[in-house]
Design an enzyme around this catalytic site. Sequence first.
Site, PDB file in Angstrom:
ATOM      1  N   LYS A   1      51.399  83.404  13.214  1.00  0.00           N
ATOM      2  CA  LYS A   1      50.140  83.117  12.484  1.00  0.00           C
ATOM      3  C   LYS A   1      49.020  82.772  13.462  1.00  0.00           C
ATOM      4  O   LYS A   1      47.897  83.249  13.341  1.00  0.00           O
ATOM      5  CB  LYS A   1      50.419  81.959  11.506  1.00  0.00           C
TER       6      LYS A   1
ATOM      7  N   LYS B   1      42.315  75.209  19.580  1.00  0.00           N
ATOM      8  CA  LYS B   1      43.754  75.278  19.268  1.00  0.00           C
ATOM      9  C   LYS B   1      44.262  76.724  19.339  1.00  0.00           C
ATOM     10  O   LYS B   1      45.359  76.985  19.852  1.00  0.00           O
ATOM     11  CB  LYS B   1      43.989  74.663  17.882  1.00  0.00           C
TER      12      LYS B   1
ATOM     13  N   THR C   1      46.775  73.895  11.806  1.00  0.00           N
ATOM     14  CA  THR C   1      46.175  74.955  12.634  1.00  0.00           C
ATOM     15  C   THR C   1      45.708  76.070  11.715  1.00  0.00           C
ATOM     16  O   THR C   1      46.531  76.759  11.090  1.00  0.00           O
ATOM     17  CB  THR C   1      47.181  75.517  13.656  1.00  0.00           C
TER      18      THR C   1
HETATM   19  N1  LIG Z   1      55.827  72.492  14.832  1.00  0.00           N
HETATM   20  C1  LIG Z   1      55.052  72.483  15.894  1.00  0.00           C
HETATM   21  O1  LIG Z   1      55.517  72.452  17.040  1.00  0.00           O
HETATM   22  C2  LIG Z   1      53.547  72.510  15.759  1.00  0.00           C
HETATM   23  C3  LIG Z   1      52.783  72.106  16.865  1.00  0.00           C
HETATM   24  C4  LIG Z   1      51.394  72.087  16.791  1.00  0.00           C
HETATM   25  C5  LIG Z   1      50.778  72.520  15.616  1.00  0.00           C
HETATM   26  N2  LIG Z   1      51.555  72.939  14.558  1.00  0.00           N
HETATM   27  C6  LIG Z   1      50.840  73.369  13.346  1.00  0.00           C
HETATM   28  O2  LIG Z   1      50.936  72.292  12.425  1.00  0.00           O
HETATM   29  C7  LIG Z   1      51.027  72.792  11.088  1.00  0.00           C
HETATM   30  C8  LIG Z   1      52.313  72.285  10.438  1.00  0.00           C
HETATM   31  O3  LIG Z   1      53.404  72.726  11.225  1.00  0.00           O
HETATM   32  P1  LIG Z   1      54.922  72.299  10.913  1.00  0.00           P
HETATM   33  O4  LIG Z   1      55.689  72.729  12.104  1.00  0.00           O
HETATM   34  O5  LIG Z   1      54.973  70.894  10.454  1.00  0.00           O
HETATM   35  O6  LIG Z   1      55.222  73.292   9.708  1.00  0.00           O
HETATM   36  P2  LIG Z   1      56.271  73.177   8.496  1.00  0.00           P
HETATM   37  O7  LIG Z   1      57.428  72.358   8.880  1.00  0.00           O
HETATM   38  O8  LIG Z   1      56.463  74.594   8.072  1.00  0.00           O
HETATM   39  O9  LIG Z   1      55.433  72.383   7.375  1.00  0.00           O
HETATM   40  C9  LIG Z   1      54.414  73.016   6.661  1.00  0.00           C
HETATM   41  C10 LIG Z   1      53.867  72.086   5.592  1.00  0.00           C
HETATM   42  O10 LIG Z   1      52.894  72.809   4.805  1.00  0.00           O
HETATM   43  C11 LIG Z   1      53.254  72.720   3.423  1.00  0.00           C
HETATM   44  N3  LIG Z   1      52.802  73.899   2.685  1.00  0.00           N
HETATM   45  C12 LIG Z   1      53.012  75.199   2.989  1.00  0.00           C
HETATM   46  N4  LIG Z   1      52.420  75.996   2.067  1.00  0.00           N
HETATM   47  C13 LIG Z   1      51.840  75.184   1.161  1.00  0.00           C
HETATM   48  C14 LIG Z   1      51.062  75.408  -0.013  1.00  0.00           C
HETATM   49  N5  LIG Z   1      50.750  76.643  -0.439  1.00  0.00           N
HETATM   50  N6  LIG Z   1      50.643  74.329  -0.707  1.00  0.00           N
HETATM   51  C15 LIG Z   1      50.928  73.068  -0.287  1.00  0.00           C
HETATM   52  N7  LIG Z   1      51.641  72.775   0.825  1.00  0.00           N
HETATM   53  C16 LIG Z   1      52.079  73.834   1.549  1.00  0.00           C
HETATM   54  C17 LIG Z   1      54.756  72.592   3.435  1.00  0.00           C
HETATM   55  O11 LIG Z   1      55.209  72.107   2.186  1.00  0.00           O
HETATM   56  P3  LIG Z   1      56.747  72.372   1.706  1.00  0.00           P
HETATM   57  O12 LIG Z   1      57.547  71.265   2.307  1.00  0.00           O
HETATM   58  O13 LIG Z   1      56.651  72.347   0.239  1.00  0.00           O
HETATM   59  O14 LIG Z   1      57.130  73.748   2.240  1.00  0.00           O
HETATM   60  C18 LIG Z   1      54.946  71.588   4.585  1.00  0.00           C
HETATM   61  O15 LIG Z   1      54.635  70.287   4.186  1.00  0.00           O
HETATM   62  C19 LIG Z   1      50.942  74.315  11.210  1.00  0.00           C
HETATM   63  O16 LIG Z   1      49.597  74.706  11.033  1.00  0.00           O
HETATM   64  C20 LIG Z   1      51.405  74.580  12.636  1.00  0.00           C
HETATM   65  O17 LIG Z   1      50.876  75.787  13.152  1.00  0.00           O
HETATM   66  C21 LIG Z   1      52.908  72.918  14.601  1.00  0.00           C
END
Ligand SMILES: NC(=O)c1ccc[n+]([C@@H]2O[C@H](COP(=O)([O-])OP(=O)(O)OC[C@H]3O[C@@H](n4cnc5c(N)ncnc54)[C@H](OP(=O)(O)O)[C@@H]3O)[C@@H](O)[C@H]2O)c1
Length: 287
Positions: A239, A171, A96
């Site tokens: 965010k 989104k 997102t």
């Molecule tokens: N969780 C939900 O319910 C949900 C639902 C819909 C959409 N989303 C969206 O989907 C996306 C991922 O969400 P998530 O819940 O899976 O988040 P998360 O658990 O915080 O995972 C974030 C991912 O991004 C990586 N990352 C962060 N900063 C980085 C950087 N500078 N360089 C390279 N990799 C980086 C992290 O790597 P590390 O492991 O090294 O930290 C991890 O693999 C977000 O945009 C979120 O808004 C989430």
Amino acid sequence: MLKIGFIGLGIMGNAMARNLVKAGFDLTVWNRTADKCRGFAELGTTVSATPRQVAEASDITFAMLADPAAAEAVCFGDDGVAAGISAGKGYVDMSTVSPETALSVAAAIRNRGGQFLEAPVSGSKKPAEEGTLVILTAGDRELYDRSLPALEKMGKKVMFLGEVGQGACMKLVVNMVMGGMMTMLCEGLALGKVSGLRASDLLDVLDAGALSNPMFRMKGPQIVQGNFSTAFPLKHMQKDLRLALGLAGQKGQPLYTAAAANECFKAALGLGHGDDDFSAVSRAIMP
Ligand SMILES: NC(=O)c1ccc[n+]([C@@H]2O[C@H](COP(=O)([O-])OP(=O)(O)OC[C@H]3O[C@@H](n4cnc5c(N)ncnc54)[C@H](OP(=O)(O)O)[C@@H]3O)[C@@H](O)[C@H]2O)c1
């Protein structure tokens, strides 16, 4: 069989990539924190050293990253995805982000002769595990068609919305509505509490009428119990509100209540709840 890359194995990416492995795709993965790749190596998946190597090894590379800064860090630079793209390859960014980020990543991929699709998702950890996300794609239609067999393993509904940027806009609007609903639920529970209402009665009343929805039904009792185990991290909800407000600023669209909801999430971040579930915004409302 398509060679698939997957970058970003956080809460969502881990579950989504596992569904691709389960479906039999030949997968190559990368994650910034290498530990999160360990489970995939055990499944026989190839683990690459850089995003560039993932793109070089794959016909289509998917990414699921935290925010615009992460999406840009993974795409650009000597070891970035764009450096590994050549004609015939595709990049599908499911993070997102803002429409601007989607457009700048699309330009970098297309400059290398590749195709780009943005594909943010609606649905949280459980739908990601169950492969029942709603996937909001936009960009190169041919890449959409080629990606569909993989997208259908991650989602129950895949929409094509047109030009790059439309997926991000859709989104951000959806999550802005969700953030506002969550803060209002927490304020309702807070006002009910100080007025002497039983929380279970209030949740029953909400569920019995036109306000009934799966989010209130699932999160309401968890908020009352103080259970904030993370499905959607609060820092990502804040965010998304920040990005929605930025989009509204560009368009001149007033967002009175989304701006107020954003302040609630900022306060909860300040209290240290960034990695808790977004329902922990209740801590800023009902300490
Ligand atoms: N969780 C939900 O319910 C949900 C639902 C819909 C959409 N989303 C969206 O989907 C996306 C991922 O969400 P998530 O819940 O899976 O988040 P998360 O658990 O915080 O995972 C974030 C991912 O991004 C990586 N990352 C962060 N900063 C980085 C950087 N500078 N360089 C390279 N990799 C980086 C992290 O790597 P590390 O492991 O090294 O930290 C991890 O693999 C977000 O945009 C979120 O808004 C989430």
